[in-house]
Enzyme design. Structure first.
Site, mmCIF file in Angstrom:
data_model
loop_
_atom_site.group_PDB
_atom_site.id
_atom_site.type_symbol
_atom_site.label_atom_id
_atom_site.label_comp_id
_atom_site.label_asym_id
_atom_site.label_seq_id
_atom_site.Cartn_x
_atom_site.Cartn_y
_atom_site.Cartn_z
ATOM 1 C CB SER A 7 -0.879 0.011 1.251
ATOM 2 O OG SER A 7 -1.402 1.311 1.435
ATOM 3 C CG HIS A 32 -4.050 -1.381 -1.432
ATOM 4 N ND1 HIS A 32 -5.213 -2.057 -1.746
ATOM 5 C CD2 HIS A 32 -4.378 -0.542 -0.411
ATOM 6 C CE1 HIS A 32 -6.185 -1.654 -0.957
ATOM 7 N NE2 HIS A 32 -5.708 -0.730 -0.133
ATOM 8 C CG ASP A 34 -5.032 2.732 1.014
ATOM 9 O OD1 ASP A 34 -6.018 1.991 0.910
ATOM 10 O OD2 ASP A 34 -3.927 2.358 1.441
ATOM 11 C CG MET A 36 -8.071 7.567 2.699
ATOM 12 S SD MET A 36 -7.239 7.539 4.288
ATOM 13 C CE MET A 36 -6.440 5.933 4.211
ATOM 14 C CG HIS A 65 -9.296 0.642 -0.305
ATOM 15 N ND1 HIS A 65 -8.670 0.421 0.901
ATOM 16 C CD2 HIS A 65 -10.630 0.677 -0.046
ATOM 17 C CE1 HIS A 65 -9.581 0.314 1.855
ATOM 18 N NE2 HIS A 65 -10.777 0.487 1.307
ATOM 19 C CG MET A 67 -11.174 3.803 2.321
ATOM 20 S SD MET A 67 -9.598 3.729 3.168
ATOM 21 C CE MET A 67 -8.490 3.753 1.772
ATOM 22 C CG MET A 136 -11.727 -2.249 5.315
ATOM 23 S SD MET A 136 -10.204 -1.839 4.427
ATOM 24 C CE MET A 136 -9.187 -1.125 5.720
ATOM 25 C CG ASP A 174 -6.281 -2.498 3.268
ATOM 26 O OD1 ASP A 174 -5.173 -2.279 3.786
ATOM 27 O OD2 ASP A 174 -6.918 -1.640 2.623
#
Ligand code: DX5
Ligand code: ZN
Length: 222
Positions: A7, A32, A34, A36, A65, A67, A136, A174
């Site tokens: 990640s 990966h 992330d 957000m 991913h 979020m 998660m 994750d």
């Protein structure tokens, strides 16, 4: 086959392309990423521009991913930016079926992520459409948190249901993944392991990946 997905949340953001190369050379299969939004989770990271900028620097599968609330608004932008897998949170939209169909219609692999307290059963009627379920193992928002072992039975149950419907959907975990927790997750049924701190904090990411693979294969032999 177990796939490792470092990640970039734990990478040095001042030289992201070099960091990505470091884990690609170390033998990772996925990257990966992330995303957000400061609403769905209490943190902000990066958007499609960064994904697009990294795309020419790597052959890794980009595992994005999201979020973010109402992820439907950004699906096409992340597709254009070069995502391979695009994962939305089950808790972030009342229209998971629509979001999954949007992702697939753009030719991407579709994933749904579930927070630790969210049961997998809410995905029962879309499971056949999914390429990936991201379980998660921490509450999303930050790297470097401790693994939540109470989530393991969810992986076992989901794995059994996927086998029952003869689905090839991958289970990804994750949060707090290292050589110890990875073993428990793979024994429960996970195939894709996200690891941030465990990989990027190590001056030799290849060593970190090797350690995780070793632990996992020892678990498989037991
Ligand atoms: C947390 C993120 C994770 C995070 C994992 O919200 O979704 O991908 O980077 O980091 P570690 O492996 O450090 O727990
Ligand atoms: Zn993540």
């Amino acid at each position: 086959m177990v796939y490792l997905a470092p990640s970039i949340l734990a990478a040095d953001f001042s030289c992201l392309a070099a960091e990505v190369k470091r884990v690609e050379d170390a033998g990772a299969e996925f990257l990966h990423i992330d995303v957000m939004d400061g609403h769905f989770v209490p943190n902000l990271t990066l958007g499609p521009l960064v994904v697009k900028a990294l795309r020419p620097h790597s052959r890794l599968k980009f595992d994005v991913h999201l979020m973010i609330e109402e992820p439907e608004r950004y699906i096409s932008l992340f597709a254009q930016a070069g995502a391979d897998y695009l994962t939305v949170h089950g808790e972030a939209t009342p229209h998971i079926h629509r979001a999954v169909q949007m992702i697939k219609s753009l030719g991407l692999k579709a994933g749904v992520a579930l927070n630790p307290a969210t049961p997998w059963e809410g995905l029962r009627y879309v499971l056949g459409d999914l390429d990936l379920v991201l379980i998660m193992t921490v509450n999303p928002g930050f790297g470097g948190q401790a693994f939540i072992p109470g989530v393991l039975p969810k992986i076992v149950e989901l794995k059994a249901e996927l086998a029952r419907i003869k689905s090839r959907c991958l289970i990804e975990v994750d949060g707090g993944i290292n050589s110890e927790t990875a073993k428990a997750c793979v024994q429960a049924g996970a195939q894709v392991l996200v690891a941030g701190a465990a990989v990027f904090a190590n001056p030799e990411p290849a060593q970190a990946l090797k350690r995780i693979r070793q632990a996992v294969s020892e678990g498989e032999l037991e």
